[in-house]
Scaffold this motif. Structure first.
Motif, PDB file in Angstrom:
ATOM      1  N   THR A 154       3.766  21.942  31.060  1.00 51.91           N
ATOM      2  CA  THR A 154       3.283  21.054  32.040  1.00 51.91           C
ATOM      3  C   THR A 154       1.921  21.299  32.381  1.00 51.91           C
ATOM      4  OG1 THR A 154       4.125  23.006  33.558  1.00 51.91           O
ATOM      5  CG2 THR A 154       5.507  21.151  33.016  1.00 51.91           C
ATOM      6  N   MET A 155       0.867  21.216  31.142  1.00 53.42           N
ATOM      7  CA  MET A 155      -0.496  21.325  31.298  1.00 53.42           C
ATOM      8  C   MET A 155      -0.962  20.420  32.167  1.00 53.42           C
ATOM      9  SD  MET A 155      -2.617  23.422  30.004  1.00 53.42           S
ATOM     10  CE  MET A 155      -4.558  23.566  29.908  1.00 53.42           C
ATOM     11  N   ALA A 156      -0.560  19.247  32.019  1.00 50.85           N
ATOM     12  CA  ALA A 156      -1.368  18.263  32.881  1.00 50.85           C
ATOM     13  C   ALA A 156      -0.623  16.751  32.925  1.00 50.85           C
ATOM     14  CB  ALA A 156      -2.781  17.778  32.563  1.00 50.85           C
ATOM     15  N   SER A 157      -0.420  16.085  34.042  1.00 51.77           N
ATOM     16  CA  SER A 157       0.231  14.756  34.081  1.00 51.77           C
ATOM     17  C   SER A 157      -0.489  13.736  33.366  1.00 51.77           C
ATOM     18  CB  SER A 157       0.704  14.438  35.501  1.00 51.77           C
ATOM     19  OG  SER A 157      -0.562  14.144  36.014  1.00 51.77           O
ATOM     20  N   HIS A 158       0.015  12.537  32.926  1.00 52.93           N
ATOM     21  CA  HIS A 158      -0.575  11.599  32.327  1.00 52.93           C
ATOM     22  C   HIS A 158      -1.528  10.892  33.425  1.00 52.93           C
ATOM     23  CE1 HIS A 158       1.487  10.943  28.174  1.00 52.93           C
ATOM     24  NE2 HIS A 158       1.882  11.932  28.931  1.00 52.93           N
ATOM     25  N   GLN A 159      -1.160  10.846  34.775  1.00 55.69           N
ATOM     26  CA  GLN A 159      -1.674  10.288  35.964  1.00 55.69           C
ATOM     27  C   GLN A 159      -3.010  11.027  36.021  1.00 55.69           C
ATOM     28  OE1 GLN A 159       0.615  10.212  39.542  1.00 55.69           O
ATOM     29  NE2 GLN A 159      -1.003   9.079  40.649  1.00 55.69           N
ATOM     30  N   THR A 160      -3.094  12.604  36.067  1.00 55.56           N
ATOM     31  CA  THR A 160      -4.335  13.139  36.177  1.00 55.56           C
ATOM     32  C   THR A 160      -5.167  13.085  35.093  1.00 55.56           C
ATOM     33  OG1 THR A 160      -2.917  14.893  37.213  1.00 55.56           O
ATOM     34  CG2 THR A 160      -4.987  15.629  36.304  1.00 55.56           C
ATOM     35  N   LEU A 161      -4.595  12.887  33.909  1.00 58.44           N
ATOM     36  CA  LEU A 161      -5.353  12.604  32.771  1.00 58.44           C
ATOM     37  C   LEU A 161      -6.253  11.278  32.723  1.00 58.44           C
ATOM     38  CD1 LEU A 161      -3.506  13.741  29.550  1.00 58.44           C
ATOM     39  CD2 LEU A 161      -5.108  14.996  30.841  1.00 58.44           C
ATOM     40  N   ARG A 162      -5.669  10.550  33.537  1.00 57.37           N
ATOM     41  CA  ARG A 162      -6.459   8.982  33.929  1.00 57.37           C
ATOM     42  C   ARG A 162      -7.741   9.090  34.805  1.00 57.37           C
ATOM     43  NH1 ARG A 162      -1.221   6.874  33.056  1.00 57.37           N
ATOM     44  NH2 ARG A 162      -0.665   7.127  35.301  1.00 57.37           N
ATOM     45  N   ILE A 163      -7.695  10.360  35.284  1.00 61.30           N
ATOM     46  CA  ILE A 163      -9.003  10.516  36.338  1.00 61.30           C
ATOM     47  C   ILE A 163     -10.199  10.662  35.177  1.00 61.30           C
ATOM     48  CG2 ILE A 163     -10.095  11.949  37.795  1.00 61.30           C
ATOM     49  CD1 ILE A 163      -7.161  12.570  38.758  1.00 61.30           C
ATOM     50  N   PRO A 164     -11.284  10.209  35.358  1.00 59.70           N
ATOM     51  CA  PRO A 164     -12.331  10.153  34.527  1.00 59.70           C
ATOM     52  C   PRO A 164     -12.755  11.852  34.880  1.00 59.70           C
ATOM     53  CG  PRO A 164     -12.932   8.234  36.089  1.00 59.70           C
ATOM     54  CD  PRO A 164     -11.468   8.996  36.262  1.00 59.70           C
ATOM     55  N   CYS A 165     -13.323  12.613  33.564  1.00 63.00           N
ATOM     56  CA  CYS A 165     -13.500  11.719  32.391  1.00 63.00           C
ATOM     57  C   CYS A 165     -12.585  12.471  31.368  1.00 63.00           C
ATOM     58  CB  CYS A 165     -14.906  11.794  31.882  1.00 63.00           C
ATOM     59  SG  CYS A 165     -15.562  10.234  31.234  1.00 63.00           S
ATOM     60  N   TYR A 166     -11.527  13.001  31.619  1.00 62.01           N
ATOM     61  CA  TYR A 166     -10.459  13.761  30.796  1.00 62.01           C
ATOM     62  C   TYR A 166     -10.115  12.955  29.416  1.00 62.01           C
ATOM     63  CZ  TYR A 166      -9.603  16.858  34.860  1.00 62.01           C
ATOM     64  OH  TYR A 166      -9.922  17.684  35.412  1.00 62.01           O
ATOM     65  N   ILE A 167      -9.980  11.604  29.532  1.00 65.65           N
ATOM     66  CA  ILE A 167      -9.978  10.698  28.464  1.00 65.65           C
ATOM     67  C   ILE A 167     -11.056   9.680  28.337  1.00 65.65           C
ATOM     68  CG2 ILE A 167      -8.543   8.832  27.288  1.00 65.65           C
ATOM     69  CD1 ILE A 167      -6.223   9.618  28.938  1.00 65.65           C
ATOM     70  N   LYS A 168     -12.032   9.953  27.300  1.00 61.77           N
ATOM     71  CA  LYS A 168     -13.066   9.317  26.902  1.00 61.77           C
ATOM     72  C   LYS A 168     -13.033   8.794  25.453  1.00 61.77           C
ATOM     73  CE  LYS A 168     -18.204   9.905  26.946  1.00 61.77           C
ATOM     74  NZ  LYS A 168     -19.052  10.771  27.167  1.00 61.77           N
ATOM     75  N   ASP A 169     -13.173   7.483  25.427  1.00 62.40           N
ATOM     76  CA  ASP A 169     -13.354   6.744  24.081  1.00 62.40           C
ATOM     77  C   ASP A 169     -11.950   6.882  23.503  1.00 62.40           C
ATOM     78  OD1 ASP A 169     -15.775   5.969  24.612  1.00 62.40           O
ATOM     79  OD2 ASP A 169     -16.465   7.860  23.454  1.00 62.40           O
ATOM     80  N   ASN A 170     -10.714   6.844  24.372  1.00 62.45           N
ATOM     81  CA  ASN A 170      -9.284   7.041  23.983  1.00 62.45           C
ATOM     82  C   ASN A 170      -9.306   8.252  23.334  1.00 62.45           C
ATOM     83  OD1 ASN A 170      -6.639   6.148  23.533  1.00 62.45           O
ATOM     84  ND2 ASN A 170      -7.214   4.856  21.807  1.00 62.45           N
ATOM     85  N   ALA A 171      -9.874   9.466  23.670  1.00 59.70           N
ATOM     86  CA  ALA A 171      -9.664  10.715  22.924  1.00 59.70           C
ATOM     87  C   ALA A 171      -9.653  11.635  24.216  1.00 59.70           C
ATOM     88  CB  ALA A 171     -10.804  11.033  21.929  1.00 59.70           C
ATOM     89  N   ILE A 172      -9.069  12.814  23.933  1.00 58.79           N
ATOM     90  CA  ILE A 172      -8.878  14.059  24.913  1.00 58.79           C
ATOM     91  C   ILE A 172      -9.343  15.254  23.791  1.00 58.79           C
ATOM     92  CG2 ILE A 172      -7.210  12.995  26.271  1.00 58.79           C
ATOM     93  CD1 ILE A 172      -5.424  15.199  25.066  1.00 58.79           C
ATOM     94  N   CYS A 173     -10.003  15.982  24.778  1.00 59.47           N
ATOM     95  CA  CYS A 173     -10.520  17.397  24.021  1.00 59.47           C
ATOM     96  C   CYS A 173      -9.830  18.461  24.674  1.00 59.47           C
ATOM     97  CB  CYS A 173     -11.851  17.475  24.232  1.00 59.47           C
ATOM     98  SG  CYS A 173     -12.694  18.934  23.589  1.00 59.47           S
ATOM     99  N   ILE A 174      -9.285  19.363  23.557  1.00 60.12           N
ATOM    100  CA  ILE A 174      -8.337  20.668  23.871  1.00 60.12           C
ATOM    101  C   ILE A 174      -9.167  21.682  23.382  1.00 60.12           C
ATOM    102  CG2 ILE A 174      -6.406  22.046  23.549  1.00 60.12           C
ATOM    103  CD1 ILE A 174      -5.860  19.409  25.101  1.00 60.12           C
ATOM    104  N   ARG A 175      -9.283  22.730  24.691  1.00 63.03           N
ATOM    105  CA  ARG A 175     -10.320  24.104  24.230  1.00 63.03           C
ATOM    106  C   ARG A 175      -9.284  25.358  24.292  1.00 63.03           C
ATOM    107  NH1 ARG A 175     -15.582  23.965  27.238  1.00 63.03           N
ATOM    108  NH2 ARG A 175     -16.073  22.366  25.766  1.00 63.03           N
ATOM    109  N   LEU A 176      -9.598  25.864  23.120  1.00 57.10           N
ATOM    110  CA  LEU A 176      -9.111  27.568  23.290  1.00 57.10           C
ATOM    111  C   LEU A 176     -10.301  28.554  23.556  1.00 57.10           C
ATOM    112  CD1 LEU A 176      -6.992  29.513  22.793  1.00 57.10           C
ATOM    113  CD2 LEU A 176      -7.509  29.308  20.237  1.00 57.10           C
ATOM    114  N   ILE A 177     -10.050  29.521  24.492  1.00 55.09           N
ATOM    115  CA  ILE A 177     -11.102  30.520  24.554  1.00 55.09           C
ATOM    116  C   ILE A 177     -10.302  31.750  24.581  1.00 55.09           C
ATOM    117  CG2 ILE A 177     -12.792  31.470  26.272  1.00 55.09           C
ATOM    118  CD1 ILE A 177     -12.965  28.847  27.615  1.00 55.09           C
ATOM    119  N   VAL A 178     -10.660  32.467  23.673  1.00 58.50           N
ATOM    120  CA  VAL A 178      -9.961  34.023  23.249  1.00 58.50           C
ATOM    121  C   VAL A 178     -11.014  34.759  23.733  1.00 58.50           C
ATOM    122  CG1 VAL A 178      -9.058  35.348  21.557  1.00 58.50           C
ATOM    123  CG2 VAL A 178      -8.659  32.989  21.373  1.00 58.50           C
TER     124      VAL A 178
END
Length: 372
Positions: free
Chosen positions: A335-359
């Motif tokens: 349950t990282m994020a809902s599709h409704q939340t992702l539609r808020i600018p700018c989690y999806i840009k140019d029909n792409a999302i970015c996942i980041r890992l920080i160790v």
């Protein structure tokens, strides 16, 4: 008047043009005799070959008719059909005076005379002909012997060359095989050295990681951009591709990991959710690493606008239920994020999302490694 017109249609004294179109004109009662005996275009048949033609063509036909009788070209007094004249004067013909070569010409006899003289020539010169035959046979035998000797010499030469070539080939093959064995040995030694160097490098990286000062923590960051996001969500909803995996990557001091996203994993509060996970995979240095995974890490969905707010979840050791070894399951959230939340600018840009890992390669990780 009507009677006159009817009479003229049958009157034998009316002048008409020849019905065969030969150009002659005559009275009607003379037309039949003209067409049968005098008309140049009347039909006629060649008496030699039976061909049917106009009478005016008959003479020119005789010049080429294959059955037209012609006289022997050697004036023997006989006439034969034009098509048979060559047979008449040929070797198997009947012309008595056609010139012929002696039957023993192939042996060297130069006689050439009339057909009716040939038999007498052969009878009176039998001894000469036998002598010519003997000479020819001797020459043939000599030529055959020479050919046999030449063939024998050539065969011996080819056998010698073949033996030499085979010897050279076998010698070269032996050298190449030895070189191949030596090359394989060198390659095996080089692979052993490479493994040793990689292990040494990994150990050096581990020593450097363990020796980091507490005041200077380091971290590893990996961004993964997923293109064509809307289509991947639609495929996941239809059950075609429910998981998306990143390429594997290495985290100090040698952990081989990859990221996993499930675009349509579940529902929370009537909203579809995406799942994000960190998974281990088999690496070269697994037997030298601390397990479970000893570092704190964070998974984020990146807000792609400047100074945006990322959706982030942090996981600290000891990790339970995942990252226990290189063959265990991963750790993350469905349950990282809902599709409704992702539609808020700018989690999806140019029909792409970015996942980041920080160790975070800080003190807590060093202490767990030292405890081993």
């Amino acid at each position: 008047l009507r009677s006159k017109e009817g009479h003229e249609k049958h009157c034998g004294f009316v002048v008409e043009e020849c019905h065969n179109k030969c150009g002659k004109e005559m009275m009607r009662n003379a037309m039949k005799g003209h067409k049968e005996a005098h008309c140049l275009r009347r039909r006629a048949r060649c008496k030699h070959c039976g061909s049917n033609m106009q009478w005016m063509e008959l003479q020119s036909h005789y010049e080429i008719c294959h059955m037209y009788p012609v006289s022997c070209k050697y004036n023997c007094g006989k006439t034969v059909p034009r098509s048979q004249i060559e047979d008449h004067v040929g070797r198997q013909g009947t012309c008595p005076i056609s010139p012929l070569d002696c039957d023993f010409k192939f042996s060297g006899c130069m006689f050439r005379g009339k057909r009716n003289e040939l038999a007498k020539h052969i009878e009176t010169n039998m001894a000469d002909h036998l002598s010519l035959l003997a000479m020819e046979q001797a020459q043939t035998k000599q030529s055959l012997d020479e050919s046999k000797q030449e063939l024998k010499t050539t065969t011996q030469k080819l056998e010698t060359e073949l033996a030499t070539t085979r010897e050279c080939f076998e010698s070269r093959l032996s050298v190449v095989q030895d070189e191949l064995v030596a090359t394989k040995k060198k390659l095996a030694d080089a692979e052993k050295k490479l493994v040793t160097v990689e292990l040494q490098h990994s150990e050096e990286l581990m020593r450097r990681t363990l020796s980091l000062p507490p005041s200077q923590p380091e971290k590893f960051t990996r961004d993964w951009k997923i293109e064509n996001w809307s289509q991947k969500c639609l495929d996941a909803r239809r059950g075609f591709m429910t998981e998306i995996n990143s390429k594997s990557f290495c985290v100090h001091p040698g952990y081989q990991l990859f990221l996993k996203v499930c675009p349509h994993e579940g529902i929370q509060s009537a909203n579809y959710m995406i799942g994000v996970y960190l998974w281990p995979t088999i690496g070269k240095f697994d037997n030298k690493l601390q397990w479970p995974f000893p570092f704190t890490f964070a998974l984020e969905v990146v807000d792609q606008q400047p100074h945006g707010k990322n959706i982030s979840k942090t996981y600290s050791p000891p990790h339970v239920g995942g990252l226990q070894s290189s063959k265990s399951a991963g750790i993350g959230t469905p349950t990282m994020a809902s599709h409704q939340t992702l539609r808020i600018p700018c989690y999806i840009k140019d029909n792409a999302i970015c996942i980041r890992l920080i160790v975070h390669l800080g003190r807590s990780g060093q202490e767990l490694c030292r405890q081993q």
